[in-house]
Every structure is written in C-alpha cells, then in structure tokens.
Design a protein around this motif. Structure first.
Motif, PDB file in Angstrom:
ATOM      1  N   MET A   1      -0.074  54.436 -29.082  1.00  0.00           N
ATOM      2  CA  MET A   1      -0.145  53.055 -29.941  1.00  0.00           C
ATOM      3  C   MET A   1       0.050  53.216 -31.240  1.00  0.00           C
ATOM      4  SD  MET A   1      -2.020  51.033 -32.011  1.00  0.00           S
ATOM      5  CE  MET A   1      -3.460  51.687 -32.244  1.00  0.00           C
ATOM      6  N   LYS A   2      -0.427  54.026 -32.042  1.00  0.00           N
ATOM      7  CA  LYS A   2      -0.295  54.299 -33.492  1.00  0.00           C
ATOM      8  C   LYS A   2      -0.777  53.257 -34.292  1.00  0.00           C
ATOM      9  CE  LYS A   2       2.938  57.966 -32.944  1.00  0.00           C
ATOM     10  NZ  LYS A   2       3.031  57.915 -31.277  1.00  0.00           N
ATOM     11  N   ASP A   3      -0.039  51.984 -34.524  1.00  0.00           N
ATOM     12  CA  ASP A   3      -0.462  50.988 -35.275  1.00  0.00           C
ATOM     13  C   ASP A   3       0.148  49.790 -34.738  1.00  0.00           C
ATOM     14  OD1 ASP A   3       2.306  50.888 -36.458  1.00  0.00           O
ATOM     15  OD2 ASP A   3       1.658  52.519 -37.631  1.00  0.00           O
ATOM     16  N   GLN A   4      -0.088  48.436 -35.431  1.00  0.00           N
ATOM     17  CA  GLN A   4       0.394  47.195 -35.230  1.00  0.00           C
ATOM     18  C   GLN A   4       1.928  47.330 -35.217  1.00  0.00           C
ATOM     19  OE1 GLN A   4      -1.281  44.484 -34.186  1.00  0.00           O
ATOM     20  NE2 GLN A   4      -0.433  42.738 -34.737  1.00  0.00           N
ATOM     21  N   LEU A   5       2.587  47.583 -36.302  1.00  0.00           N
ATOM     22  CA  LEU A   5       4.243  47.631 -36.199  1.00  0.00           C
ATOM     23  C   LEU A   5       4.701  48.801 -35.189  1.00  0.00           C
ATOM     24  CD1 LEU A   5       4.627  47.657 -40.171  1.00  0.00           C
ATOM     25  CD2 LEU A   5       4.557  45.572 -38.702  1.00  0.00           C
ATOM     26  N   ASN A   6       4.223  49.530 -34.690  1.00  0.00           N
ATOM     27  CA  ASN A   6       4.659  50.346 -33.844  1.00  0.00           C
ATOM     28  C   ASN A   6       4.643  49.851 -32.327  1.00  0.00           C
ATOM     29  OD1 ASN A   6       5.608  53.333 -32.903  1.00  0.00           O
ATOM     30  ND2 ASN A   6       3.884  53.140 -31.796  1.00  0.00           N
TER      31      ASN A   6
END
Length: 446
Positions: free
Chosen positions: A322-327
């Motif tokens: 997942m990592k973060d929203q932009l990813n």
C-alpha cells in the motif's frame, strides 16, 4: 551656534519626513496584500467546481479567497510558483487507523495504529477518517489522546463494537454491539463522528451489520463495512441488496475475499452491481491484504471503478504494497483511470460520502486545504496484497501541502525564501506557514 541649531533642525525634519514616507509606503504595501498566500500558475483540478486548467488560488485567513486566471503576486504576503504542477483540494483518506498511543499490543486502538501528522501532509492528505479504531466506550479517549492533539484534521467512524478494534476477543463479542449506545455517542459529536464501522467479524450472524445500521439511522450518518470472513449464511449479495442503505460504504472492494468478483467469469459480481445500483459507495481501502491485481484489473477494465480511494493505513500496510495515499492513486492510474478521476476520488467524492461538503473543493469560503502534486514519468512497480508487482509509467508525488491556509509541508522549498534573498519578517511568515519562523533579531550573547 545658530547655524548648527538650524542644521540639526533640518536633519530632524528630513528624518521625520523620511519616516512618514516609509510608514506610508509600508501601509500602502500592507494594504496591497489582500491575501496571505497565492499558489500561481499551477494546473488546478477541482472536480466539484468543474475546474481543470491553469489558474491561481488565493488564500486569506485560512479560507479559499479566490480562484482566477491571474492574481498578481504583489497581492499576497507569499506567492508560490506551481508552474508544471497540479493544484488540487487537500486530499481526504476515509479509511485510516490513527488511534495510537494507548500502548495496547496488536490493537488498532493501540500499537497497530499511527499518529497521523508524520504520514499525512507529506502525501498531500489534510483529512483522515479513523475507521473504527474506537467504539462508544473509548471514543472520548481517542479524541483526547489523538484528535485534539493533531494538526491533521481527524474525523472518526465509531466501531459498532463498544470497545473498538482491539482484536478478536473484542471484535467477535456480539454482546458489545449496541446500535443505540453507538448512535447516541455519534449524536454527541456531530460532524466529528462521520460514520459507523463494522469490521473483521467472522461469525454467521447478521447482528453486527443490523446494529450498525441502527446506529447510522439514529445519528443520520453512513455505515462502512469491512465484511470480515466470507460466510455462506450472510452472502455479500444480501448485505448490499437488503441490509445496507443508499449512502453506506463498502470498503476493500478489490480484495476478492468475500465475493466481489464473479468466480466463473472473473468480472464484477452481481453483489457489487446491485450495490452500486442501490447507491452504495465503493471504497478501495487497500490495506495490507485487501488489494488484489487479479480482482482489480478485470473489474476496472469492466468499468467498476472506485467512488473513493483510501489507504487503510496502519503499521503493516504502510511498509507493504500500500505505502501511502498517492501510491494507491498511482495504482489506479496504472489501471487506466485519469488524473482527474483519481483526484475526484480523493477530494469531492469522499467529502460527499462522509457528509462534509465544505471539504474536498476550492470553493471561495471553504477551508484552505490545498495539495500541489507532481506527476512523474518513468518505470515504476506497484505491489498488491500477494506481493506481485504490476508495472506503471506514472506516479504522483506531493510537492506542497497547505492546511487551513498554512504551508505544512514543502518538499523542495517552493514556498521558502532564497538563501541569499529577502528575509520575511516573523509577523508576515506566520500568515502563510507553520514552519520555522526566524526571530526578528539575533539573540545577543552575554
């Protein structure tokens, strides 16, 4: 002697005149600065207002003051050049886990969650919704411990389990699922509590979902469902066709773990189709184990795209695929969604889902939450829940984040003063940034 006195008087008068002129100049300059901050020359994408082009955005007193083709830099204390970048409303993540700090191990009301400020602004997120970490019994502890101490705007969905998302011992306890008590706590904090959450339930009973709807009806807010174990006694089709209401939210839409994908055709299941027809919202909720390329690829190809993009961020998912929203947004673009679509799914759409129409847009008078994005091109790899990688050529990165009119994150210093340039006085800097403000005078060593 008389000549000396006259000379002194002349110098004094000259000084007074210069002082008056300087003061008048300062007053004129101050009056010319109608705004605290202007973000100039960026490509503005504001889906709610139908804006998609190069515009300037001005901010005053924490609110959006003006969006126009051209606003002079001289009209603001600080002007930021966003040439070649994309300017959007502040991003909203409606599925996050931020009830940290209790010290409870293996708990989303504890060690599995994270304090948001270190992970939100650097990816353009200005608002998160904690998705069920707390229930009616411990929401006020969460509010005091995290919500009231954070710079990120934190809203909450109450878990239908009164004790919250604290592991199987609590989350499988049918006796602690009280729709009336949950609804009353939500009513106590209108606007702050924006939904009811049911998650991780493994039993065959319908009680968690029925009680969640009772709470949602009492407080007039939506229900979000993480459907837990796949049970034949409570099929997904029945949940989406009979139990949930229009405006409720189904998260983990691309997990494939609970009947989201037709087992025979590999396409969108009839359950998801009937849900969308009835007005159920579908949310990504990527998490550590809820995004599967084998599901997402054919469903998106068929046209079943998200209503909202969210992370389900916690200590595991943030370091996995997942990592973060932009990813997550970049993954959806890799599958064919446009930049405009993913921006909508991170701004105006989630704002609508959580009944906060003042968020997720750049309307004059709205909170001045602004995200400045760079669209990078290259060779990128995006990983799913099965640790399989899908190649992509586009990736979003955050250059600048503004929260309530103040710069809270600036990757490359586009809002900062040049190292050898004019120094902004502290009083001015406080109008547009929360970052370090230099003292007016250096401290004197004794």
């Amino acid at each position: 002697m008389e000549f000396h006195i006259q000379a002194v008087k002349a110098l004094r008068n000259k000084f007074l005149i210069q002082s008056v002129l300087l003061l008048a100049s300062c007053i004129t300059a101050a009056n010319a600065q109608h705004y605290d901050l202007i973000v100039q020359h960026g490509h503005v994408i504001d889906p709610k207002n139908g804006i998609d082009g190069v515009m300037d955005v001005a901010v005053l007193d924490g609110k959006i003051a003006k969006v126009a083709k051209s606003i002079a830099a001289s009209e603001a204390v600080k002007a930021v050049d966003a040439t070649g970048l994309y300017v959007t409303p502040g991003l909203i993540d409606i599925h996050a886990h931020v009830y940290a700090g209790t010290g409870e191990r293996n708990s989303y009301a504890g060690d599995n969650s994270l304090y948001p400020d270190g992970y939100t602004f650097r990816v353009g997120v200005t608002t998160v919704v904690d998705a069920g970490g707390s229930g009616w019994r411990n929401f006020e502890d969460f509010k005091d411990r995290v919500i009231d101490r954070s710079h990120t705007r934190i809203l909450a969905m109450l878990n239908i389990v009164g004790s919250g998302m604290r592991g199987a011992k609590y989350e499988q306890n049918l006796d602690d699922m009280d729709g009336e008590a949950t609804g009353k706590m939500a009513q106590k904090y209108p606007g702050l509590v924006v939904g009811i959450k049911s998650a991780h339930f493994e039993g065959p009973e319908w009680k968690p979902y029925e009680q969640a709807v009772i709470a949602g009806n009492i407080a007039k807010i939506p229900v979000m469902i993480d459907y837990g174990a796949n049970r034949k006694e409570r099929p997904l089709y029945d949940l989406l066709s009979k139990v949930l209401r229009p405006g409720d939210i189904y998260t983990h839409m691309y997990s494939g773990l609970r009947g989201e994908q037709d087992a025979t055709t590999g396409k969108t299941s009839e359950a998801l189709k009937i849900g969308r027809k009835r007005g159920i919202y579908f949310d990504v909720g990527h998490g550590g184990g809820s995004f599967n390329w084998t599901v997402a690829v054919p469903l998106v190809k068929e046209g079943f795209i998200p209503d909202s993009i969210s992370t389900d961020i916690h200590i595991t998912s943030m370091n996995a695929g997942m990592k973060d929203q932009l990813n997550v947004a970049s993954k959806m673009m890799t599958l064919g969604l446009s930049l405009q679509e993913v921006v909508k799914e991170m701004t105006s759409n989630p704002a609508k889902e959580i009944q906060h129409p003042e968020l997720g847009n750049l309307t004059e008078g709205s909170p001045a939450d602004i995200t400045v994005l760079r669209l990078e091109t290259g060779k990128f790899g995006f990983v799913d829940m099965n640790n399989t990688v899908y190649p992509g050529t586009k990736k979003l990165a955050c250059e600048l984040t503004v929260r309530d009119g103040k710069v809270v994150y600036d990757l490359n210093g586009i809002s900062a003063d040049p190292w050898n340039g004019k120094v902004v006085t502290p009083a001015q800097a406080k109008r547009f940034t929360t970052m370090h403000v230099r003292p007016e005078k250096p401290s004197v060593a004794h």
